[in-house]
Design a protein around this motif. Structure first.
Motif, mmCIF file in Angstrom:
data_model
loop_
_atom_site.group_PDB
_atom_site.id
_atom_site.type_symbol
_atom_site.label_atom_id
_atom_site.label_comp_id
_atom_site.label_asym_id
_atom_site.label_seq_id
_atom_site.Cartn_x
_atom_site.Cartn_y
_atom_site.Cartn_z
ATOM 1 N N ASP A 185 8.111 1.555 -13.692
ATOM 2 C CA ASP A 185 7.378 0.111 -14.004
ATOM 3 C C ASP A 185 8.505 -0.949 -13.927
ATOM 4 O O ASP A 185 7.964 -1.974 -13.290
ATOM 5 C CB ASP A 185 7.056 0.432 -15.716
ATOM 6 N N ARG A 186 9.596 -0.727 -14.048
ATOM 7 C CA ARG A 186 10.548 -1.915 -13.806
ATOM 8 C C ARG A 186 10.559 -2.234 -12.182
ATOM 9 O O ARG A 186 10.596 -3.374 -11.985
ATOM 10 C CB ARG A 186 12.022 -1.619 -14.360
ATOM 11 N N LEU A 187 10.590 -1.166 -11.320
ATOM 12 C CA LEU A 187 10.709 -1.334 -10.025
ATOM 13 C C LEU A 187 9.422 -2.296 -9.388
ATOM 14 O O LEU A 187 9.514 -2.989 -8.504
ATOM 15 C CB LEU A 187 10.829 -0.180 -9.339
ATOM 16 N N LEU A 188 8.302 -1.603 -9.950
ATOM 17 C CA LEU A 188 6.908 -2.159 -9.382
ATOM 18 C C LEU A 188 6.963 -3.507 -10.039
ATOM 19 O O LEU A 188 6.371 -4.401 -8.974
ATOM 20 C CB LEU A 188 5.950 -1.320 -9.852
ATOM 21 N N GLU A 189 7.393 -4.015 -11.185
ATOM 22 C CA GLU A 189 7.314 -5.158 -11.563
ATOM 23 C C GLU A 189 8.132 -6.174 -10.767
ATOM 24 O O GLU A 189 7.765 -7.340 -10.436
ATOM 25 C CB GLU A 189 7.662 -5.366 -13.049
ATOM 26 N N ALA A 193 0.968 -1.308 -0.190
ATOM 27 C CA ALA A 193 -0.003 -0.003 0.139
ATOM 28 C C ALA A 193 0.755 1.256 -0.032
ATOM 29 O O ALA A 193 1.912 1.098 0.566
ATOM 30 C CB ALA A 193 -0.850 -0.119 1.286
ATOM 31 N N HIS A 194 0.402 2.223 -0.649
ATOM 32 C CA HIS A 194 1.456 3.661 -0.756
ATOM 33 C C HIS A 194 0.425 4.964 -0.331
ATOM 34 O O HIS A 194 -0.709 4.878 -1.007
ATOM 35 C CB HIS A 194 1.696 3.353 -2.349
ATOM 36 N N TYR A 195 0.933 5.574 0.493
ATOM 37 C CA TYR A 195 0.363 6.649 0.897
ATOM 38 C C TYR A 195 1.231 7.758 0.490
ATOM 39 O O TYR A 195 2.267 7.934 0.702
ATOM 40 C CB TYR A 195 -0.096 6.794 2.262
ATOM 41 N N TYR A 196 0.500 8.732 -0.027
ATOM 42 C CA TYR A 196 1.353 10.245 -0.631
ATOM 43 C C TYR A 196 1.100 11.320 0.384
ATOM 44 O O TYR A 196 -0.215 11.466 0.578
ATOM 45 C CB TYR A 196 1.032 10.583 -1.991
ATOM 46 N N ARG A 239 0.465 5.845 -8.132
ATOM 47 C CA ARG A 239 1.790 5.032 -7.422
ATOM 48 C C ARG A 239 2.871 5.047 -8.501
ATOM 49 O O ARG A 239 4.188 5.661 -8.219
ATOM 50 C CB ARG A 239 1.556 3.608 -6.928
ATOM 51 N N ARG A 240 2.770 4.834 -9.827
ATOM 52 C CA ARG A 240 3.774 4.829 -10.842
ATOM 53 C C ARG A 240 4.216 6.272 -10.849
ATOM 54 O O ARG A 240 5.489 6.317 -11.126
ATOM 55 C CB ARG A 240 3.021 4.307 -12.112
ATOM 56 N N GLN A 241 3.388 7.077 -10.924
ATOM 57 C CA GLN A 241 3.630 8.548 -11.105
ATOM 58 C C GLN A 241 4.763 9.052 -9.847
ATOM 59 O O GLN A 241 5.327 9.766 -10.335
ATOM 60 C CB GLN A 241 2.499 9.453 -11.203
ATOM 61 N N GLU A 242 4.266 8.651 -8.752
ATOM 62 C CA GLU A 242 4.791 9.116 -7.609
ATOM 63 C C GLU A 242 6.516 8.497 -7.701
ATOM 64 O O GLU A 242 7.199 9.081 -7.161
ATOM 65 C CB GLU A 242 3.991 8.872 -6.118
ATOM 66 N N ILE A 243 6.559 7.260 -7.882
ATOM 67 C CA ILE A 243 7.792 6.582 -7.866
ATOM 68 C C ILE A 243 8.852 7.285 -9.039
ATOM 69 O O ILE A 243 9.767 7.541 -8.906
ATOM 70 C CB ILE A 243 7.565 5.020 -8.017
ATOM 71 N N ALA A 244 7.903 7.536 -10.095
ATOM 72 C CA ALA A 244 8.734 8.048 -11.240
ATOM 73 C C ALA A 244 9.150 9.573 -10.593
ATOM 74 O O ALA A 244 10.462 10.052 -11.081
ATOM 75 C CB ALA A 244 7.886 8.262 -12.498
ATOM 76 N N ARG A 245 8.557 10.429 -9.904
ATOM 77 C CA ARG A 245 8.867 11.480 -9.522
ATOM 78 C C ARG A 245 9.940 11.549 -8.305
ATOM 79 O O ARG A 245 10.846 12.404 -8.386
ATOM 80 C CB ARG A 245 7.612 12.286 -8.601
ATOM 81 N N MET A 246 9.750 10.362 -7.632
ATOM 82 C CA MET A 246 11.033 9.783 -6.618
ATOM 83 C C MET A 246 12.309 9.987 -7.441
ATOM 84 O O MET A 246 13.533 9.980 -6.926
ATOM 85 C CB MET A 246 10.809 8.988 -5.825
ATOM 86 N N LEU A 263 -2.659 5.914 -2.556
ATOM 87 C CA LEU A 263 -2.624 6.079 -4.078
ATOM 88 C C LEU A 263 -2.999 4.671 -4.867
ATOM 89 O O LEU A 263 -2.790 3.485 -4.363
ATOM 90 C CB LEU A 263 -1.117 6.164 -4.549
ATOM 91 N N ASN A 264 -3.685 4.891 -6.079
ATOM 92 C CA ASN A 264 -3.699 3.532 -7.038
ATOM 93 C C ASN A 264 -2.649 3.260 -7.728
ATOM 94 O O ASN A 264 -1.542 3.745 -7.623
ATOM 95 C CB ASN A 264 -5.086 3.892 -7.641
ATOM 96 N N SER A 265 -2.832 2.321 -8.591
ATOM 97 C CA SER A 265 -1.757 1.882 -9.455
ATOM 98 C C SER A 265 -1.016 2.887 -10.205
ATOM 99 O O SER A 265 0.191 3.037 -10.221
ATOM 100 C CB SER A 265 -1.924 0.629 -10.151
ATOM 101 N N ASP A 266 -1.838 3.772 -10.813
ATOM 102 C CA ASP A 266 -1.433 4.770 -11.671
ATOM 103 C C ASP A 266 -0.740 5.910 -11.021
ATOM 104 O O ASP A 266 0.560 6.172 -11.359
ATOM 105 C CB ASP A 266 -2.380 5.190 -12.565
#
Length: 557
Positions: free
Chosen positions: A551-555, A500-503, A529-536, A524-527
């Motif tokens: 995407d690679r990290l989440l995969e 689970a991911h909280y922003y 979450r992808r955006q937040e990890i990309a920002r990080m 965060l939902n999956s989309d």
């Protein structure tokens, strides 16, 4: 396990309700967004100091409510010990309110409680670990309990023998103090016992002597008058003798007339009464016999009896009991050496029983320490601490510090470089190293009790790349042990491991003169979450390359 956190008017948070689940939950956001506010809010319901500065500007009151799953085991026992009622299958709800002008109130399941009780209960509910954490794994005072839990080292037998030993030692100390006091009073005791024995007081003696003395004093005063009265009953000219002679004469003529018979009956009664009066007078004369020597003896005895009672500050009739008590104390002094020797032998026997049990416990701890060292070292390699070493130091305490938990001091030590000496974690580890050591320890101890909810506050600060990825993997592994994990992180590798991911975001609104700043938290939902990890990964501008890497990290996660 934490189920919900409801926050009202805490610093920048106006109103927030967060639901949590098991596994690993990650909390991310830009620096200064307010992640620490969430931890401060949770700390408030766990008994942290209630600072009025936590109340949101312009508000009179703030409140935090934390809901945990149904308590059981040690947590339930702690609640029951503190008279907090919990219904079966009922969630545990802790509420704490804070006023802007100071003062706070706390409730557990709507039952008022103290902040101290919140801290006791909080230790069963949540563990918070971070680089600057001075509690938990970094506090040596808790290392012995952690090792005991890990190695299943039960100290109940040792505690039992320790209490027996200390009770015997206390009895010996009391006996010595009593004997020392008695020895100081020995001369007085011997004199008092000798004096009382010589006097030989008798129960009820005072009343008996006082009564006899009173009778004699009356006899002295009445003797002459009694002699005069008794003389009227003696001799041939006494009234009683004349009555008897008259009765004999009347007896011969009484049959001649009924009235004479009646007169004879009256005369017989008079003679009977006179005889009885004479008997009573003789009895009184005997009891009131005045013996000057006896009276003198009585008065001397009575004076000494009362003087002795005043001397010892007791009633005269209590002198016999006093003699018995003082004799016992004197006997105790005379037999004191033998009694002390017996108590000293008992203390030494119980000390030896404690020592044997504590030594056996210590040996179990030594064995558990080796196993724990091995488990922690195996966790250091994935965390890129290959050159570091870990050691659980089990050392014998000075006897003055032995207790119910045994006679060992337990402390976790580390060596960060080959050939470097072992030292406490906080002394030689850098921030990043310390974080990873804590994580390695927590993974090794994961299945050995402790709180169900564990929070790591920016434990990945100062590390990145492969190390951050290793931290994320260890956090994920720890969550798989059945614990609920919450990780405040700036690392995309760690964030990707969360189930689970909280922003956490901070925003401002309103006119320039009255801008209002708020902190909000969004699941965060999956989309998203992808955006937040990309920002990080990329910073302010989210690139396509960053999205692909996310995407690679989440995969992989």
């Amino acid at each position: 396990m934490l189920q919900n956190l409801n926050i009202r008017n805490i610093v920048l948070i106006e109103a927030l309700s967060l639901d949590f689940q098991g596994g690993l939950s990650v909390l991310t956001g830009e620096t200064g967004a307010g992640k620490s506010i969430l931890l401060d809010s949770l700390g408030l319901v766990l008994g942290a100091r209630a600072e009025s500065s936590l109340v949101r500007n312009g508000c009179d009151k703030a409140q935090v409510i934390a809901t945990f799953e149904t308590p059981s085991g040690a947590l339930l026992s702690a609640l029951q010990d503190n008279e907090i009622d919990c219904e079966p299958d009922e969630s545990l709800i802790i509420r704490r309110s804070l006023k802007a002008d100071g003062g706070s109130k706390a409730y557990i399941n709507d039952q008022p409680c103290s902040a101290a009780l919140l801290r006791i209960i909080g230790r069963h509910l949540v563990e918070i670990h971070g680089q600057h954490d001075d509690r938990g794994l970094l506090n040596p005072s808790g290392h012995r309990d952690l090792l005991d839990n890990y190695g299943r080292c039960n100290s109940e037998k040792v505690a039992h023998h320790y209490r027996d030993w200390k009770e015997a030692a206390k009895a010996l100390e009391t006996a010595r103090a009593s004997l020392d006091q008695a020895e100081r009073d020995r001369e007085w005791l011997e004199h008092s016992v000798e004096e009382l024995q010589a006097f030989n007081p008798i129960d009820g003696e005072e009343e008996e002597l006082a009564g006899e003395r009173s009778d004699m004093q009356k006899g002295e005063r009445l003797t002459e008058e009694l002699k005069s009265v008794l003389s009227s009953f003696d001799g041939k000219d006494s009234g009683v003798t004349k009555l008897r002679a008259s009765a004999r004469k009347l007896e011969r003529i009484a049959p001649e007339h009924p009235t004479l018979s009646e007169a004879l009956s009256s005369l017989d009664r008079a003679i009977i009464e006179a005889n009885e009066a004479e008997s009573k007078l003789n009895e009184a004369s005997f009891s009131l016999t005045f013996d000057p020597q006896r009276l003198d003896d009585i008065e001397v005895r009575l004076f000494e009896l009362r003087a002795l009672a005043r001397k010892h500050n007791v009633a005269p009739d209590a002198l016999g009991v006093l003699l018995s008590d003082l004799s016992e104390k004197l006997s105790a002094i005379q037999a004191g050496g033998e009694g002390l020797a017996k108590l000293e032998a008992e203390v030494e026997s119980k000390r030896q029983s404690y020592f044997d049990a504590a030594r056996e416990l210590s040996q179990k701890r030594q064995k558990a320490a080796k196993a724990l060292d091995k488990a922690v070292i195996s966790e250091l390699v994935p965390l890129k601490l290959d050159a570091a070493k870990f050691q659980t130091d089990v050392a014998l305490l000075d006897e003055s510090r032995w207790g119910e938990s045994g006679m060992d001091k337990v402390e976790f030590l580390i060596s960060t470089n080959p050939g470097a000496p072992f030292a406490p974690l906080t002394k030689i580890a850098s921030g990043g190293e310390l974080s990873r050591f804590i994580l390695a320890l927590k993974v090794a101890l994961a299945e050995e009790g402790g709180a169900q909810t564990i929070i790591f506050d920016e434990i990945d600060r100062g590390v990145g790349g492969a190390v951050a990825s290793a931290i994320g993997e260890r956090l994920f592994k720890l969550a798989q042990s059945g614990k609920q994990m919450l990780a405040v992180t700036h690392s995309p590798q760690v964030a990707a491991k969360g189930s689970a991911h909280y922003y956490i975001a901070k925003s401002s609104s309103g006119p320039k003169a009255g801008i209002v700043t708020r902190t909000d938290v969004k699941a965060l939902n999956s989309d998203d979450r992808r955006q937040e990890i990309a920002r990080m990964l990329s910073g302010a501008e989210v690139t396509e390359e960053a999205k692909a890497q996310a995407d690679r990290l989440l995969e992989v996660a």
